[in-house]
Design a protein around this motif. Sequence first.
Motif, PDB file in Angstrom:
ATOM      1  N   ILE A  17      50.812  35.253 -14.326  1.00  0.00           N
ATOM      2  CA  ILE A  17      50.145  36.558 -14.272  1.00  0.00           C
ATOM      3  C   ILE A  17      49.211  36.678 -15.466  1.00  0.00           C
ATOM      4  N   LYS A  18      47.991  37.125 -15.196  1.00  0.00           N
ATOM      5  CA  LYS A  18      47.043  37.389 -16.266  1.00  0.00           C
ATOM      6  C   LYS A  18      47.204  38.822 -16.740  1.00  0.00           C
ATOM      7  N   GLY A  19      47.121  39.000 -18.037  1.00  0.00           N
ATOM      8  CA  GLY A  19      47.237  40.336 -18.596  1.00  0.00           C
ATOM      9  C   GLY A  19      45.939  40.776 -19.259  1.00  0.00           C
ATOM     10  N   PRO A  20      45.878  41.971 -19.816  1.00  0.00           N
ATOM     11  CA  PRO A  20      47.010  42.911 -19.842  1.00  0.00           C
ATOM     12  C   PRO A  20      47.188  43.586 -18.484  1.00  0.00           C
ATOM     13  N   LYS A  21      48.431  43.791 -18.134  1.00  0.00           N
ATOM     14  CA  LYS A  21      48.727  44.347 -16.813  1.00  0.00           C
ATOM     15  C   LYS A  21      50.118  44.970 -16.831  1.00  0.00           C
ATOM     16  N   LYS A  22      50.256  46.020 -16.072  1.00  0.00           N
ATOM     17  CA  LYS A  22      51.570  46.645 -15.895  1.00  0.00           C
ATOM     18  C   LYS A  22      52.000  46.477 -14.441  1.00  0.00           C
ATOM     19  N   VAL A  23      53.150  45.880 -14.243  1.00  0.00           N
ATOM     20  CA  VAL A  23      53.685  45.644 -12.906  1.00  0.00           C
ATOM     21  C   VAL A  23      54.960  46.476 -12.750  1.00  0.00           C
ATOM     22  N   VAL A  24      55.036  47.239 -11.662  1.00  0.00           N
ATOM     23  CA  VAL A  24      56.225  48.052 -11.392  1.00  0.00           C
ATOM     24  C   VAL A  24      56.866  47.530 -10.110  1.00  0.00           C
ATOM     25  N   LEU A  25      58.065  47.007 -10.246  1.00  0.00           N
ATOM     26  CA  LEU A  25      58.799  46.459  -9.108  1.00  0.00           C
ATOM     27  C   LEU A  25      60.012  47.318  -8.790  1.00  0.00           C
ATOM     28  N   SER A  44      72.100  51.723  -0.593  1.00  0.00           N
ATOM     29  CA  SER A  44      71.253  50.914  -1.471  1.00  0.00           C
ATOM     30  C   SER A  44      71.159  51.529  -2.860  1.00  0.00           C
ATOM     31  N   SER A  45      70.856  50.646  -3.801  1.00  0.00           N
ATOM     32  CA  SER A  45      70.566  51.061  -5.174  1.00  0.00           C
ATOM     33  C   SER A  45      69.277  50.374  -5.594  1.00  0.00           C
ATOM     34  N   ILE A  46      68.526  51.045  -6.464  1.00  0.00           N
ATOM     35  CA  ILE A  46      67.212  50.546  -6.884  1.00  0.00           C
ATOM     36  C   ILE A  46      67.201  50.370  -8.405  1.00  0.00           C
ATOM     37  N   ILE A  47      66.662  49.265  -8.826  1.00  0.00           N
ATOM     38  CA  ILE A  47      66.265  49.125 -10.226  1.00  0.00           C
ATOM     39  C   ILE A  47      64.744  49.100 -10.234  1.00  0.00           C
ATOM     40  N   GLN A  48      64.167  50.123 -10.849  1.00  0.00           N
ATOM     41  CA  GLN A  48      62.705  50.129 -10.981  1.00  0.00           C
ATOM     42  C   GLN A  48      62.357  49.444 -12.306  1.00  0.00           C
ATOM     43  N   LEU A  49      61.867  48.236 -12.169  1.00  0.00           N
ATOM     44  CA  LEU A  49      61.580  47.399 -13.328  1.00  0.00           C
ATOM     45  C   LEU A  49      60.080  47.443 -13.632  1.00  0.00           C
ATOM     46  N   THR A  50      59.743  47.949 -14.811  1.00  0.00           N
ATOM     47  CA  THR A  50      58.349  47.982 -15.266  1.00  0.00           C
ATOM     48  C   THR A  50      58.124  46.822 -16.227  1.00  0.00           C
ATOM     49  N   ILE A  51      57.166  45.958 -15.877  1.00  0.00           N
ATOM     50  CA  ILE A  51      56.888  44.766 -16.680  1.00  0.00           C
ATOM     51  C   ILE A  51      55.516  44.918 -17.323  1.00  0.00           C
ATOM     52  N   PHE A  52      55.485  44.850 -18.633  1.00  0.00           N
ATOM     53  CA  PHE A  52      54.208  44.896 -19.376  1.00  0.00           C
ATOM     54  C   PHE A  52      53.790  43.465 -19.690  1.00  0.00           C
ATOM     55  N   VAL A  53      52.744  43.013 -19.034  1.00  0.00           N
ATOM     56  CA  VAL A  53      52.242  41.653 -19.231  1.00  0.00           C
ATOM     57  C   VAL A  53      51.204  41.676 -20.338  1.00  0.00           C
ATOM     58  N   SER A  54      51.411  40.858 -21.356  1.00  0.00           N
ATOM     59  CA  SER A  54      50.496  40.844 -22.500  1.00  0.00           C
ATOM     60  C   SER A  54      49.184  40.162 -22.125  1.00  0.00           C
ATOM     61  N   GLU A  55      48.166  40.412 -22.934  1.00  0.00           N
ATOM     62  CA  GLU A  55      46.864  39.802 -22.707  1.00  0.00           C
ATOM     63  C   GLU A  55      46.856  38.342 -23.133  1.00  0.00           C
ATOM     64  N   HIS A  56      47.701  38.016 -24.101  1.00  0.00           N
ATOM     65  CA  HIS A  56      47.695  36.672 -24.662  1.00  0.00           C
ATOM     66  C   HIS A  56      49.033  35.979 -24.404  1.00  0.00           C
ATOM     67  N   PRO A  57      49.043  34.670 -24.424  1.00  0.00           N
ATOM     68  CA  PRO A  57      50.291  33.938 -24.112  1.00  0.00           C
ATOM     69  C   PRO A  57      51.224  33.833 -25.306  1.00  0.00           C
ATOM     70  N   PHE A  58      51.124  34.729 -26.270  1.00  0.00           N
ATOM     71  CA  PHE A  58      52.026  34.709 -27.426  1.00  0.00           C
ATOM     72  C   PHE A  58      52.396  36.126 -27.809  1.00  0.00           C
TER      73      PHE A  58
END
Length: 305
Positions: free
Chosen positions: A267-275, A291-305
């Motif tokens: 995934i290329k960032g910066p990006k916010k992914v909500v699953l 059912s049960s839900i886990i809403q997982l918010t992933i903050f993808v950084s712009e750089h690979p470090f």
Amino acid sequence: VCINTAGGYTCTCAEGYWLFHGQCQDIDECRYGYCQQLCANAPGSYSCSCNPGFVLNPDGRTCQDVDECEEEPCNHACFNTYGSFMCNCDEGFELASDGTTCMDLDECSFSEFLCQHTCVNSAGSFSCVCPPGYYLYEDDRSCEDINECDTGNNTCTTEQVCFNFQGGYTCLGPLQCEPPHVAVSDNQCMCSAENPACKDRPFTILYRHMDLPAGRSVPADIFQMQATTRYPGAFYIFQIKSGNDGREFYMRQTSHVSATLVLVRPIKGPKKVVLDLEMVTVNNVINFRGSSIIQLTIFVSEHPF
């Protein structure tokens, strides 16, 4: 030269000549090594000279080394040698083709891996620069994330929660559950089974946040989901209910009560992914499905470090 003697005479030659069969012939002094280095013969004489880098001594025959470094021919350091000299450059410079001039060495052009982010060349040196949200590590080459939440250098209010991720941060507001769900903790909403409005809705919604560096190698296990309560005769189905529009993720069931979220595409960032990660509980004995839900918010950084 004729010298009369009693009853005869003798002939002698001037300096630089020798008598041979009654004739004065030139002596080739150069042949006999009269000079230390260069020799030029002349009728009745000779002259000595020296190679470049030497000067003739007052005796007219021997040569003495010239210390060229006294005239400072080099940009930086000079080392005298026998008959010549050598120039040397300070660290961060290289010797030009003329042998005396020192040119700046562009260390940044050697390798793109010299700095983790950006390399800036300077006269005789270089420096590494990190993007905003990072500081230069003690090795002067690597970039480390600035934890704005720990340093207090953030704009979050007292009602918000500061969440740090690689290269930045975000302020999380208070949990707001959408009715008929009600908040049971600061990150969980619940819908009571006794409430008719909760039919066909997730029993619980748990909110989680995580950060992910851009360009992470794949496949990679990044999150685990597991049933906390086990019912006799029940089995569980794990799936990504929403948010996986780019198909970067999939759920791999690791046991009958757990599954792992796997990153399968970079995934290329910066990006916010909500699953929305759904765990479906099925119990055919009592004809139950929930059912049960886990809403997982992933903050993808712009750089690979």
